[in-house]
Design a protein around this motif. Structure first.
Motif, PDB file in Angstrom:
ATOM      1  N   MET A   1     -44.571  -9.776 -22.224  1.00  0.00           N
ATOM      2  CA  MET A   1     -43.804 -11.003 -22.260  1.00  0.00           C
ATOM      3  C   MET A   1     -44.389 -11.967 -23.258  1.00  0.00           C
ATOM      4  SD  MET A   1     -43.237 -13.836 -19.302  1.00  0.00           S
ATOM      5  CE  MET A   1     -44.827 -14.503 -19.744  1.00  0.00           C
ATOM      6  N   GLU A   2     -43.538 -12.522 -24.107  1.00  0.00           N
ATOM      7  CA  GLU A   2     -44.000 -13.455 -25.125  1.00  0.00           C
ATOM      8  C   GLU A   2     -43.618 -14.884 -24.738  1.00  0.00           C
ATOM      9  OE1 GLU A   2     -45.795 -12.657 -27.688  1.00  0.00           O
ATOM     10  OE2 GLU A   2     -45.718 -10.505 -27.329  1.00  0.00           O
ATOM     11  N   THR A   3     -44.507 -15.824 -25.052  1.00  0.00           N
ATOM     12  CA  THR A   3     -44.233 -17.238 -24.835  1.00  0.00           C
ATOM     13  C   THR A   3     -44.416 -17.963 -26.155  1.00  0.00           C
ATOM     14  OG1 THR A   3     -45.016 -17.135 -22.554  1.00  0.00           O
ATOM     15  CG2 THR A   3     -44.863 -19.305 -23.545  1.00  0.00           C
ATOM     16  N   ALA A   4     -43.429 -18.754 -26.532  1.00  0.00           N
ATOM     17  CA  ALA A   4     -43.482 -19.455 -27.811  1.00  0.00           C
ATOM     18  C   ALA A   4     -43.497 -20.958 -27.587  1.00  0.00           C
ATOM     19  CB  ALA A   4     -42.285 -19.073 -28.673  1.00  0.00           C
ATOM     20  N   MET A   5     -44.236 -21.669 -28.432  1.00  0.00           N
ATOM     21  CA  MET A   5     -44.268 -23.122 -28.380  1.00  0.00           C
ATOM     22  C   MET A   5     -43.328 -23.677 -29.446  1.00  0.00           C
ATOM     23  SD  MET A   5     -47.481 -25.773 -28.771  1.00  0.00           S
ATOM     24  CE  MET A   5     -47.903 -25.194 -30.422  1.00  0.00           C
ATOM     25  N   ILE A   6     -42.482 -24.627 -29.054  1.00  0.00           N
ATOM     26  CA  ILE A   6     -41.552 -25.267 -29.977  1.00  0.00           C
ATOM     27  C   ILE A   6     -41.748 -26.771 -29.872  1.00  0.00           C
ATOM     28  CG2 ILE A   6     -39.102 -25.656 -30.495  1.00  0.00           C
ATOM     29  CD1 ILE A   6     -38.581 -22.863 -29.348  1.00  0.00           C
ATOM     30  N   TYR A   7     -41.789 -27.453 -31.013  1.00  0.00           N
ATOM     31  CA  TYR A   7     -41.981 -28.899 -30.982  1.00  0.00           C
ATOM     32  C   TYR A   7     -41.092 -29.558 -32.024  1.00  0.00           C
ATOM     33  CZ  TYR A   7     -45.252 -27.499 -34.693  1.00  0.00           C
ATOM     34  OH  TYR A   7     -45.815 -26.938 -35.811  1.00  0.00           O
ATOM     35  N   GLY A   8     -40.938 -30.881 -31.877  1.00  0.00           N
ATOM     36  CA  GLY A   8     -40.017 -31.619 -32.738  1.00  0.00           C
ATOM     37  C   GLY A   8     -38.717 -31.869 -31.993  1.00  0.00           C
ATOM     38  N   ARG A   9     -38.137 -33.032 -32.192  1.00  0.00           N
ATOM     39  CA  ARG A   9     -36.975 -33.432 -31.397  1.00  0.00           C
ATOM     40  C   ARG A   9     -35.772 -32.510 -31.556  1.00  0.00           C
ATOM     41  NH1 ARG A   9     -37.137 -40.083 -31.138  1.00  0.00           N
ATOM     42  NH2 ARG A   9     -39.396 -40.246 -30.803  1.00  0.00           N
ATOM     43  N   PRO A  18     -32.105 -21.942 -20.165  1.00  0.00           N
ATOM     44  CA  PRO A  18     -32.776 -21.285 -19.031  1.00  0.00           C
ATOM     45  C   PRO A  18     -34.125 -20.661 -19.341  1.00  0.00           C
ATOM     46  CG  PRO A  18     -30.902 -19.988 -19.809  1.00  0.00           C
ATOM     47  CD  PRO A  18     -30.811 -21.319 -20.482  1.00  0.00           C
ATOM     48  N   LYS A  19     -34.423 -20.409 -20.616  1.00  0.00           N
ATOM     49  CA  LYS A  19     -35.692 -19.764 -20.939  1.00  0.00           C
ATOM     50  C   LYS A  19     -36.829 -20.759 -21.177  1.00  0.00           C
ATOM     51  CE  LYS A  19     -33.964 -15.365 -22.667  1.00  0.00           C
ATOM     52  NZ  LYS A  19     -34.017 -14.359 -23.757  1.00  0.00           N
ATOM     53  N   VAL A  20     -36.537 -22.051 -21.061  1.00  0.00           N
ATOM     54  CA  VAL A  20     -37.589 -23.057 -21.226  1.00  0.00           C
ATOM     55  C   VAL A  20     -38.430 -23.119 -19.955  1.00  0.00           C
ATOM     56  CG1 VAL A  20     -38.068 -25.522 -21.494  1.00  0.00           C
ATOM     57  CG2 VAL A  20     -36.316 -24.443 -22.902  1.00  0.00           C
ATOM     58  N   ASP A  21     -39.711 -22.794 -20.094  1.00  0.00           N
ATOM     59  CA  ASP A  21     -40.627 -22.818 -18.951  1.00  0.00           C
ATOM     60  C   ASP A  21     -41.181 -24.209 -18.697  1.00  0.00           C
ATOM     61  OD1 ASP A  21     -40.481 -20.194 -18.137  1.00  0.00           O
ATOM     62  OD2 ASP A  21     -42.022 -19.525 -19.523  1.00  0.00           O
ATOM     63  N   LYS A  22     -41.607 -24.870 -19.775  1.00  0.00           N
ATOM     64  CA  LYS A  22     -42.237 -26.181 -19.659  1.00  0.00           C
ATOM     65  C   LYS A  22     -41.686 -27.105 -20.740  1.00  0.00           C
ATOM     66  CE  LYS A  22     -45.208 -24.861 -16.450  1.00  0.00           C
ATOM     67  NZ  LYS A  22     -45.164 -25.383 -15.067  1.00  0.00           N
ATOM     68  N   LEU A  23     -41.509 -28.362 -20.373  1.00  0.00           N
ATOM     69  CA  LEU A  23     -41.057 -29.365 -21.330  1.00  0.00           C
ATOM     70  C   LEU A  23     -41.945 -30.596 -21.190  1.00  0.00           C
ATOM     71  CD1 LEU A  23     -39.099 -30.578 -23.402  1.00  0.00           C
ATOM     72  CD2 LEU A  23     -37.600 -31.192 -21.511  1.00  0.00           C
ATOM     73  N   TYR A  24     -42.632 -30.931 -22.289  1.00  0.00           N
ATOM     74  CA  TYR A  24     -43.537 -32.080 -22.300  1.00  0.00           C
ATOM     75  C   TYR A  24     -42.984 -33.153 -23.232  1.00  0.00           C
ATOM     76  CZ  TYR A  24     -46.818 -28.676 -20.347  1.00  0.00           C
ATOM     77  OH  TYR A  24     -47.422 -27.722 -19.572  1.00  0.00           O
ATOM     78  N   CYS A  70     -42.069 -27.976 -26.086  1.00  0.00           N
ATOM     79  CA  CYS A  70     -41.637 -27.110 -24.992  1.00  0.00           C
ATOM     80  C   CYS A  70     -42.161 -25.690 -25.203  1.00  0.00           C
ATOM     81  CB  CYS A  70     -40.113 -27.101 -24.838  1.00  0.00           C
ATOM     82  SG  CYS A  70     -39.215 -26.181 -26.093  1.00  0.00           S
ATOM     83  N   PHE A  71     -42.233 -24.953 -24.109  1.00  0.00           N
ATOM     84  CA  PHE A  71     -42.657 -23.559 -24.156  1.00  0.00           C
ATOM     85  C   PHE A  71     -41.516 -22.689 -23.646  1.00  0.00           C
ATOM     86  CE2 PHE A  71     -46.586 -25.881 -24.275  1.00  0.00           C
ATOM     87  CZ  PHE A  71     -47.401 -25.110 -25.092  1.00  0.00           C
ATOM     88  N   VAL A  72     -41.206 -21.657 -24.401  1.00  0.00           N
ATOM     89  CA  VAL A  72     -40.078 -20.795 -24.093  1.00  0.00           C
ATOM     90  C   VAL A  72     -40.566 -19.370 -23.830  1.00  0.00           C
ATOM     91  CG1 VAL A  72     -37.890 -19.872 -24.951  1.00  0.00           C
ATOM     92  CG2 VAL A  72     -38.583 -22.194 -25.557  1.00  0.00           C
ATOM     93  N   SER A  73     -40.044 -18.751 -22.790  1.00  0.00           N
ATOM     94  CA  SER A  73     -40.409 -17.377 -22.444  1.00  0.00           C
ATOM     95  C   SER A  73     -39.209 -16.468 -22.622  1.00  0.00           C
ATOM     96  CB  SER A  73     -40.891 -17.317 -20.988  1.00  0.00           C
ATOM     97  OG  SER A  73     -40.974 -15.987 -20.547  1.00  0.00           O
ATOM     98  N   ASP A  74     -39.467 -15.225 -22.959  1.00  0.00           N
ATOM     99  CA  ASP A  74     -38.371 -14.258 -23.069  1.00  0.00           C
ATOM    100  C   ASP A  74     -38.148 -13.512 -21.755  1.00  0.00           C
ATOM    101  OD1 ASP A  74     -40.545 -12.610 -22.949  1.00  0.00           O
ATOM    102  OD2 ASP A  74     -40.154 -11.557 -24.837  1.00  0.00           O
TER     103      ASP A  74
END
Length: 247
Positions: A1-9, A18-24, A70-74
């Protein structure tokens, strides 16, 4: 399982789903597109966690995160109907585990591992204020996440009522109640376990059919959520195995 970090508005806004695990979001930030991100997240049932700018700087190694990460999981979450179909295919009564506000991903991973080992058909977690499946969960479960059906629901209490409508008896783990071994756990059941700090929410307790406790003569008042779930699952397995041998 891969988790990716995405940032920027704009990237985060386009990713929300639905695949967003965490949102900061940066503490106190509500202007412009940040406000829109908050609204969309609320509509989708994604819990927003506020952090100081310095913490977001650390997460992104100083990149221009614009106050949101945010962090997104597949990982693909299952539907509860899939769990019930699995039980039917095996010729077994449904055995489900519901976790109420378990925040530690290590606990979630351990519960999933025990659920798989004890023959449960699925683990159900809430979308709000709870751990989601991520790399830590995957590691703690020792790969059991790949084999166990995990569902994420918006409203745990509504889910409990839906299960009861399907003739599934719902038990809650709660200190001070009748010992779990006094209950008949051989039919279609779901077990609700809360976190070790607060246990099951009072409102959720009202939706369960019966509250049961784990006898602890050693004096401890509560157990780690994963340990409590494991004990409930093992007692269920013991009773079901005993019933089969009698037949």
């Amino acid at each position: 399982m891969e988790t990716a970090m995405i940032y920027g508005r704009h990237p985060v806004l386009e990713t929300l789903g639905p695949k967003v695990d965490k949102l900061y979001i940066q503490k106190g930030a509500k202007d412009g597109s940040i406000g829109k991100i908050r609204r969309v997240a609320k509509e989708l049932g994604i819990f927003v966690q506020e952090r100081e700018k310095s913490r977001l700087d650390e997460m992104t190694a100083g990149a221009n995160h614009q106050g949101v990460v945010c962090f997104v999981s597949d990982f693909r979450y299952a539907e509860i109907d899939e769990m019930l179909a699995l039980a039917e295919a095996r010729g077994e009564d449904p055995l489900l585990v519901l976790l109420d506000s378990v925040h530690d991903p290590h606990n979630l991973g351990a519960v999933i591992r025990s659920a798989l080992a004890m023959g449960a058909h699925g683990v159900i977690i809430p979308k709000h204020r709870a751990a989601s499946v991520n790399a830590t969960v995957y590691k703690t479960s020792a790969g059991a996440v790949d084999e166990m059906l995990v569902a994420k629901v918006t409203n745990l209490n509504r889910t409990i009522e839906d299960l009861k409508q399907k003739n599934i008896w719902v038990y809650g783990a709660d200190a001070g109640q009748a010992p779990l071994y006094t209950a008949d756990l051989t039919g279609p059941i779901a077990i609700v376990v809360g976190n070790e700090g607060d246990g099951i929410a009072e409102k959720t307790k009202e939706h369960t059919d019966v509250l049961l406790s784990i006898p602890m003569p050693g004096g401890f008042e509560s157990l780690n959520a994963s340990v409590a779930a494991s004990i409930f699952l093992y007692e269920t397995l013991r009773q079901r195995d005993g019933k089969q041998k009698k037949v």
